[in-house]
Design an enzyme around this catalytic site. Structure first.
Site, PDB file in Angstrom:
ATOM      1  N   HIS A 278       0.830  -1.208   0.000  1.00  0.00           N
ATOM      2  CA  HIS A 278       0.000   0.000   0.000  1.00  0.00           C
ATOM      3  C   HIS A 278       0.870   1.266   0.000  1.00  0.00           C
ATOM      4  CE1 HIS A 278      -3.712   2.116   1.100  1.00  0.00           C
ATOM      5  NE2 HIS A 278      -2.955   2.848   1.890  1.00  0.00           N
TER       6      HIS A 278
ATOM      7  N   GLU B 205      -6.121 -11.423 -11.901  1.00  0.00           N
ATOM      8  CA  GLU B 205      -5.188 -11.412 -10.769  1.00  0.00           C
ATOM      9  C   GLU B 205      -4.932 -12.798 -10.204  1.00  0.00           C
ATOM     10  OE1 GLU B 205      -5.699  -7.496  -8.344  1.00  0.00           O
ATOM     11  OE2 GLU B 205      -7.699  -8.370  -8.503  1.00  0.00           O
TER      12      GLU B 205
ATOM     13  N   ASP C 264      -1.053  -8.654  -7.795  1.00  0.00           N
ATOM     14  CA  ASP C 264      -1.633  -9.854  -7.192  1.00  0.00           C
ATOM     15  C   ASP C 264      -1.351 -11.083  -8.032  1.00  0.00           C
ATOM     16  OD1 ASP C 264      -2.865  -9.360  -4.677  1.00  0.00           O
ATOM     17  OD2 ASP C 264      -4.222  -7.997  -5.713  1.00  0.00           O
TER      18      ASP C 264
ATOM     19  N   CYS D  43      -2.515  -2.954 -15.249  1.00  0.00           N
ATOM     20  CA  CYS D  43      -2.547  -1.837 -14.302  1.00  0.00           C
ATOM     21  C   CYS D  43      -1.719  -2.109 -13.050  1.00  0.00           C
ATOM     22  CB  CYS D  43      -3.980  -1.475 -13.930  1.00  0.00           C
ATOM     23  SG  CYS D  43      -4.857  -2.810 -13.117  1.00  0.00           S
TER      24      CYS D  43
HETATM   25  C1  PEP Z   1      -2.829  -5.543  -8.820  1.00  0.00           C
HETATM   26  O1  PEP Z   1      -3.082  -6.474  -8.048  1.00  0.00           O
HETATM   27  O2  PEP Z   1      -1.966  -5.597  -9.727  1.00  0.00           O
HETATM   28  C2  PEP Z   1      -3.535  -4.259  -8.681  1.00  0.00           C
HETATM   29  C3  PEP Z   1      -3.366  -3.285  -9.562  1.00  0.00           C
HETATM   30  O3  PEP Z   1      -4.362  -4.116  -7.604  1.00  0.00           O
HETATM   31  P1  PEP Z   1      -3.855  -3.726  -6.123  1.00  0.00           P
HETATM   32  O4  PEP Z   1      -2.386  -3.431  -6.191  1.00  0.00           O
HETATM   33  O5  PEP Z   1      -4.668  -2.563  -5.709  1.00  0.00           O
HETATM   34  O6  PEP Z   1      -4.172  -4.994  -5.395  1.00  0.00           O
HETATM   35 MG    MG Z   2      -4.832  -6.420  -6.812  1.00  0.00          MG
END
Ligand code: PEP
Ligand code: MG
Length: 470
Positions: A157, A373, A397, A444
Site C-alpha cells: 500500500h 489477478e 496480485d 494496471c
Molecule cells: C494488482 O493487483 O496488480 C492491482 C493493480 O491491484 P492492487 O495493487 O490494488 O491490489
Molecule cells: Mg490487486
C-alpha cells in the site's frame, strides 16, 4: 529516480527521561489531536480514545503504585493495547494500532521528543521498519523526499501511494545502522523514469492510462497527458474513516472523477478490500489465509448492501454526467466498471444481475471489465472473456498468486518476481484469450511503470498500460 537527504526515523528511540509531567503531556497531545481531527477523522477517533478515562486512570494508578512516570505510561500503553488485541471483535482488535499511536504521542510529549509525523522536516528521507496502511494516511508526502523501509514489498500500500505522489521508495532495505540525520539515498526506477516508458508506449501505439486513488490523482494524470484512468482504486475513499461513505457522497466523487477525465475513459474499480487491506467498520471474520479469503469481489458480493450502495452511486454518477455531457457517451460510455479478484464467470453474472436490478439501462452507462489477478482467471480466461467487456491484468496480485508468494512477506521476496517466466506466460495467455474473444486487455499493476519491462509487455500484445504516475 535517485534522491538523497537526511534520515528521519519513523520510530525514534525515545529519550528515557521525562521533561514534562503526564498531565502536561496529556494537554499537549489533546491539543495536537484536536487540531489534526479537523482534517482527518482518524485523529478524531484518536482524540476520543485519549479522552477515555481508562487512559488517565491506568497511568495514574501505575504512578500511585510507585512506578516512575515514563514506566507508568509505557506499562499502561502495553496493558491497554493487549486488552484491545485480546478482544474477540475484529473492529476493536484493529484499534490496537490507534492505542500505540496515542501512547507514542504521549511519550514524545513527556520526553520532549518531536513526533516525526507531526514535524517532518522538508526534504527528509523517511526511514521505517514497516509502514502499514494506517501509517500511510499520517505521512505528509509533500515534505518527504524519499522513503526507505525494511519490510513490505514493491506493491505494498505505501509503495503504491508514495509512487502516485512521485516519492521514490525502497522496501527490503537494511536500515539497521541508520541514525537520525544520517545522509541516505533512495533509488526507485518506478519513479521519474516515466517519460521513457510513455514515449516507448506511444511509439508502439499503446494507450497510456494512469492509476489513481483520488480526484487530485486523476486531475494530475489527465493534466500530464494520460489517455484516461486505467485504475481508480475506490477503496481509498473508504479507508481512514469510521463509517462507509454514503450513496450521495460516493455519487458526487464518481461524478467529479468522470468530469475530471473530460470524456476520456475512467476505469473505476469496485471496492477492493480484504487481504491486507482491512477497514475497521467492514467486519470480516478471522481468517487463516486472508489473501485467499474474503477479498475483492468475493467480499462485495457477500455484503450486498455495501456493494449495492457503491453500484447505485456509480450508475447515478454516470446518468448525471451523461445528462450534462451526452456527447461523451455517444459512441461508448467513458465509464468502465472493473471487478477485482474475479475467479468465476458466475461472479461477473452476479454483478450484472445487481446492475440490471438497479438500472435496467445500465449497459448504456458503463462497460464491465475484470482484473486478471488469479491463476483461475488466467486458466479460465476464455469463459470470463465471454462475460465481460475488457481485461486488466493486475500483476501485483497475479505475481503473488502464480508464485504462491505473499506480496508483503520479505521472506519470500525472491519468489515475488513479476519477471518470472511463469508470470509472463500468464500475462500472455490472458491477452490471447481476450483478443480471441474480441475484447481489449490492459495492465494496471506496478510492472506497467517499470522501464525495464516495457518492451516485454508490449510484445505480449497488451493494448493499454496504466502507470502509477505520469
Ligand atoms: C494488482 O493487483 O496488480 C492491482 C493493480 O491491484 P492492487 O495493487 O490494488 O491490489
Ligand atoms: Mg490487486
Amino acid at each position: 529516480m535517485k534522491v538523497t537527504g537526511p534520515a528521519v526515523l519513523w520510530e525514534r528511540t525515545s529519550a528515557d527521561k521525562a521533561v514534562r509531567s503526564f498531565e502536561d503531556a496529556y494537554a499537549v497531545v489533546s491539543g495536537q489531536l484536536s487540531a489534526l481531527a479537523e482534517d482527518n477523522p482518524i485523529f478524531e477517533a484518536h482524540l476520543e480514545m485519549l479522552q477515555d478515562p481508562m487512559v488517565t486512570d491506568t497511568v495514574q494508578a501505575n504512578m500511585a503504585a510507585g512506578m516512575q512516570p515514563l514506566k507508568a505510561l509505557d506499562s499502561a500503553g502495553n496493558a491497554i493495547a493487549s486488552m484491545f488485541a485480546g478482544i474477540d471483535d475484529e473492529y476493536l482488535a484493529a484499534r490496537v494500532d490507534d492505542v500505540r499511536d496515542i501512547f507514542r504521542r504521549l511519550r514524545d510529549a513527556m520526553t520532549g521528543n518531536s513526533s516525526p509525523q507531526a514535524e517532518f522536516p522538508e526534504g527528509g528521507i523517511l526511514v521505517a521498519e514497516e509502514l502499514l496502511p494506517s501509517d500511510t494516511s499520517k505521512i505528509d508526502f509533500s515534505k518527504v523526499r524519499g522513503i526507505l523501509c525494511a519490510k513490505g514489498s514493491t506493491t505494498s500500500h505505501v509503495c503504491i501511494i508514495a509512487r502516485s505522489k512521485g516519492v521514490p521508495i525502497r522496501v527490503g532495505a537494511d536500515i539497521s545502522g541508520i541514525r537520525e540525520g544520517d545522509p541516505v539515498e533512495v533509488e526507485d526506477p518506478l519513479v521519474g523514469g516515466q517519460e521513457e516508458v510513455v514515449s516507448k508506449l506511444r511509439a508502439a501505439g499503446r494507450k497510456v492510462y494512469v492509476n489513481a486513488g483520488s480526484i487530485s490523482d486523476i486531475e494530475a494524470g489527465i493534466a500530464a497527458g494520460a489517455d484516461g484512468v486505467g485504475l481508480f482504486r475506490t477503496e481509498f475513499l473508504f479507508i481512514g474513516r469510521d463509517s462507509e461513505p454514503g450513496a450521495e457522497e460516493q455519487e458526487s466523487i464518481y461524478s467529479q472523477a468522470l468530469l475530471s477525465c473530460g470524456g476520456k475513459p475512467l476505469t473505476l474499480r469496485t471496492l477492493d478490500v480484504g487481504g491486507d487491506k482491512r477497514i475497521p467498520y467492514i467486519e470480516i471474520p478471522a481468517e487463516e489465509n486472508p489473501f485467499l479469503g474474503l477479498r475483492g469481489v468475493r467480499l462485495t458480493l457477500a455484503r450486498p448492501e455495501l456493494f449495492r450502495t457503491q453500484l447505485k452511486a456509480v450508475l447515478a454518477a454516470a446518468r448525471s454526467v451523461r445528462a450534462l455531457r451526452p456527447e461523451w457517451f455517444a459512441d461508448q460510455s467513458p465509464l468502465r466498471l472493473m471487478l477485482p479478484m474475479v475467479c468465476l464467470p458466475k461472479e461477473i453474472r452476479q454483478v450484472r444481475a445487481i446492475l440490471e436490478d438497479i438500472d435496467p439501462g445500465y449497459r448504456g452507462l458503463v462497460s464491465l471489465g475484470i482484473m486478471i489477478e488469479t491463476p483461475a482467471a488466467v486458466l479460465g480466461a476464455e469463459a470470463l472473456a465471454a462475460e465481460c467487456d475488457f481485461f486488466s491484468i493486475g500483476t501485483n496480485d497475479l505475481t503473488q498468486y502464480v508464485m504462491a508468494a505473499d506480496r508483503g512477506n520479505p521472506g519470500v521476496a525472491y519468489l515475488y518476481d513479476s519477471y518470472n517466466p511463469a508470470v509472463q506466460s500468464a500475462v500472455r495467455a490472458a491477452v490471447r484469450a481476450a483478443h480471441s474473444a474480441g475484447i481489449p486487455a490492459g495492465i494496471c499493476g506496478e510492472l506497467a511503470s517499470d522501464p525495464l519491462a516495457t518492451e516485454m509487455l508490449v510484445s505480449s500484445g497488451l493494448d493499454s498500460f496504466s502507470l502509477s504516475k505520469l
